[in-house]
Design a protein around this motif. Structure first.
Motif, short mmCIF file in Angstrom:
data_model
loop_
_atom_site.label_atom_id
_atom_site.label_comp_id
_atom_site.label_asym_id
_atom_site.label_seq_id
_atom_site.Cartn_x
_atom_site.Cartn_y
_atom_site.Cartn_z
N ASP A 1 91.48 32.19 42.42
CA ASP A 1 90.26 33.50 42.17
C ASP A 1 89.16 33.72 41.26
N SER A 2 89.20 32.97 40.28
CA SER A 2 88.16 33.31 39.51
C SER A 2 86.70 33.72 39.66
N ALA B 1 88.16 43.91 36.77
CA ALA B 1 87.55 44.16 35.02
C ALA B 1 88.17 44.98 34.13
N HIS C 1 83.09 28.45 32.98
CA HIS C 1 83.96 29.83 33.38
C HIS C 1 84.74 28.67 32.47
N ILE D 1 85.31 42.04 41.84
CA ILE D 1 85.29 41.96 40.68
C ILE D 1 86.68 42.38 40.59
N THR E 1 85.92 36.47 39.08
CA THR E 1 86.49 37.15 37.63
C THR E 1 85.03 37.63 36.30
N GLN E 2 85.74 38.34 35.58
CA GLN E 2 84.57 38.98 34.80
C GLN E 2 83.33 37.98 33.55
N ASP E 3 84.49 36.76 33.73
CA ASP E 3 83.34 35.84 32.45
C ASP E 3 83.52 34.86 33.04
N ARG F 1 93.94 42.87 43.92
CA ARG F 1 93.57 41.98 44.65
C ARG F 1 93.78 42.66 46.17
N HIS G 1 98.17 41.46 39.38
CA HIS G 1 97.43 40.18 40.05
C HIS G 1 96.82 39.60 41.21
#
Length: 304
Positions: free
Chosen positions: A159-160, A10, A208, A8, A86-88, A70, A66
């Protein structure tokens, strides 16, 4: 059984953690490793993830990339499958991770799988329509042979919420070192060109979605234009989006009509024009001065 690592990225994730951490705890498939790469958050992100039990590595905000971040994160864990989140992006059910891994394992030729994205609770009409347009309820495996039908959408991934078969990721050289975004499409394209399949895993759902302002939308598409302008091999291999933009606008207009909000039609048309302008400017970014690119981009640190 596959060993699984969850990665993740963040930064100042506190607003999302009240939903994200319980959703992670509820997963029927628990990752063997949880790695959070924090870009120098100024809130309680680091302490809350550490209390959760995650390994947290802190990097300078200017160091984030990005692709490169990763890539580095993927090299810090030892697992057969790497889940990127992703955090969201909030897992929508306790089976989200299990379903994603199950779809990855359906065929050994699948190099990566990405899940279905649903709108967050309370999302607006256009925000929700974006999710419905791009993420259907039917799973599908995509191969290079689908390029004639899908065009550039063949290598669409996100990648979300996705999972990579580590052996396949390594076989195509891993994540790119330096991209402004769209590292997911970059890796998916290389996998497809190397004979792997890309799986859309509709059974694995996260919530998301984004409510972008007009200028945020413009900046986002400027960055997308920069990416594809710098990676012409993707367009040469898979073609263009074809009439995808027109179909997207038509779907938005239908959604407004069905909701009785036709007064927002000018907003949709303006938003679409700004997306196109942003993309074309990004595609021609080599002709623009760096200070201007920094102002036009959503990822301004990229131009430092």
């Amino acid at each position: 059984m596959m060993t699984v690592a969850l990665i993740i990225p963040a930064r100042n994730a506190g607003a999302h953690l009240d939903r994200l951490l319980p959703a992670l705890t509820a997963q029927t498939l628990q990752p063997d490793t949880v790695l959070v790469v924090d870009s120098s958050s100024t809130d309680d992100t680091v302490s809350r993830f550490r209390q959760f039990g995650a390994r947290v590595e802190v990097i300078a905000a200017q160091q984030f990339n990005h692709g490169g971040t990763r890539r580095w994160a993927s090299e810090q864990v030892d697992a057969d499958a790497l889940i990127l989140l992703t955090q969201d992006a909030i897992p929508a059910s306790p089976q989200t991770f299990a379903n994603l891994i199950q779809e990855l394992e359906e065929d050994p030729r699948i190099g990566l799988a990405y899940g279905r994205q649903l709108p967050h609770p309370g999302a607006g009409i256009l925000e929700a329509q974006s999710r419905h347009f791009n993420y259907s309820p039917q799973s599908r495996s995509k191969s290079l042979a689908d390029a004639g039908e899908l065009g550039i959408k063949t290598c669409f991934s996100s990648d979300s919420f996705s999972v990579y078969r580590r052996s396949a990721l390594q076989a195509v050289g891993g994540f790119p070192e330096d991209v402004i975004g769209s590292e997911d499409a970059h890796v998916a394209a290389r996998m497809l060109l190397n004979g792997y399949l890309v799986r859309y895993a509709a059974s694995a759902c996260v919530q998301h979605s984004h409510s972008y302002s007009l200028m945020q939308e413009f900046r986002r598409y400027f960055d997308i234009g920069v990416f594809y302008g710098r990676e012409p091999w993707i367009r040469e291999a898979f073609g263009t989006a074809g009439g995808e933009g027109k179909r997207y606008v038509q779907a938005e207009l239908r959604a407004l009509r069905d909701a009785g909000q036709l007064q927002r039609v000018p907003e949709v048309l303006l938003r679409s024009a700004l997306k196109l302008l942003g993309y074309r400017l990004g595609h021609a970014e080599q002709h623009l001065p760096t200070p201007l690119k920094r102002r036009l981009s959503m990822f301004s640190n990229y131009w430092t």
